[in-house]
Design an enzyme around this catalytic site. Sequence first.
Site, short mmCIF file in Angstrom:
data_model
loop_
_atom_site.label_atom_id
_atom_site.label_comp_id
_atom_site.label_asym_id
_atom_site.label_seq_id
_atom_site.Cartn_x
_atom_site.Cartn_y
_atom_site.Cartn_z
N GLU A 248 48.15 20.54 109.07
CA GLU A 248 46.97 20.17 109.87
C GLU A 248 46.07 21.37 109.90
OE1 GLU A 248 49.06 17.08 112.97
OE2 GLU A 248 47.77 18.68 113.73
N CYS A 282 40.39 22.27 116.27
CA CYS A 282 40.16 21.81 114.90
C CYS A 282 39.31 20.56 114.90
CB CYS A 282 41.48 21.59 114.17
SG CYS A 282 42.62 20.52 115.04
#
Length: 480
Positions: A248, A282
């Site tokens: 990720e 993110c």
Amino acid sequence: MARHQNYIAGRWVPPAGGEYYETHNPACPSQALGEFPRSGPPDVDTALASAQNAREIWDQNQAPQRAAILLRFSQLLLDSKDELARIITLEQGKALCESTGEVTRAAAEAAFAAGEAVRLSGQTFPSERPGFSCYTVLQPVGVVAAITPWNFPVVSPVRKIAPALACGNTVILKPASLTPWSATFITSLLEKAGLPPGALNLLIGSGECGERLISDTRVRGISFTGSTAVGIRIAEKVAARMTKIQLELGGKNPAIVFQCDDLDTAAQEIVAAAFLCSGQRCTALSRVIVQASQADQLREHLLTHLAKIRAGNGLDPQTTMGPLVSREQMEIVAGYVRKGLEEDAKLVAGGKRLTENPETDGYFFAPTLFDHVSPQSALAREEIFGPVLPMIRVKDAQEAFEVANSTRYGLAASLFTENLHLINQFIQKVESGMVHVNHGTASQAHIPFGGVKDSGQGAFSIGPTVKDAFTNVKTVYIKC
Ligand code: NDP
């Protein structure tokens, strides 16, 4: 000052080399928070041996027993919400309300993962040959290395540990060097919840220690969250041995605003999604792509909502935005502001740090808005990971989608519009793992989460897709 230890084979143990480092409060860097192990190769080795030895014991715990431990863990997280939230704010900096939300969210994800333990079902198939039973079973991958970043020091480890354990794997957690205290606390809760020795091992140390861990052939699964650069390095390192991998990585998440009737609500959503955690998420919205004819009005609404942000020490209840996590992160953000000015973007708010002496008064940076940003510029294309929002003006929807897709990333994207046709086009055309219509980038504790392009690889985390990350499928043919 408290001295913390690694947790290996069910015991809190000092690092073999006896070396420790201090962590500090980013809102007040002269305040040391604790001493943590500087683990080296022998510690990596002991953690690996422990995880390897515990495989059989943990896998033999029946799925409902694993679920029960994870449910107890979820409840313990809720019971210690205030204490743990305070630790997050002290070591990471985010506002206390965000830290509390993070713990609640981690508890929900742990509870969901507990349920997955008893939903580890395969499939049955009719056979083309008489007398055959054909089905699949899901088996643990083995030892899993979980490597986590500093922006979500609780939810990120829990998002990896809980489903990996639910699926019957043993785990070695290597948390970010900046935020090991939260990881220590979580580990102690799992110990209290009744996890058998070796099922989870906590290894505190540098990126080098993380690299040594993932390079060992005993590791059969890797779940990493962090920068795209390190993610690619990990993928390259382990490619030759076909280790299961879940990455990720970064994002440059667009908010497209086009034919939008409610610009004020759009601006409110964008500001919240861009500046939570000081933009160090993110999934933070990190560029606004706006129809030129609506840009001036949207900018005014964005400025109104920006003005409501209260930067300060996260422990202060008035604070809505804490400091950046480190001096290094503050320098990175300041560097992007300089680049933006050099590239002739128009600075309309912020653009500077908020303290004269960051080392004593904290790594605070003003919420920053740039307008007239070129889609080719660094501001528009690179992950800044800070409270800086660039606005890019476009003439039509086609150009908006092209600009949205023009970075290496593909994590999350938002569209604000009333136009149904545009919504359909957006869902189809935008290269992104997650898309949101008329709200900012957000996620829920049971819904798959992940990215495409350089934002991620492997199975999505959260939700039922976690089983793809942490189990291997075995196909069975039985002739009776
Ligand atoms: P990194 O990717 O360097 O670190 C993430 C984790 O990986 C940490 O635990 C780190 O350890 C570890 N690590 C570092 N190098 C290696 C390696 N070679 N092998 C194995 N593990 C390693 O992120 P940073 O903290 O340095 O942040 C840099 C940038 O990354 C940010 O500015 C941001 O752009 C992006 N980022 C993105 C995140 C996201 O959620 N997508 C989260 C965090 C950062 P250690 O902490 O000890 O270095």
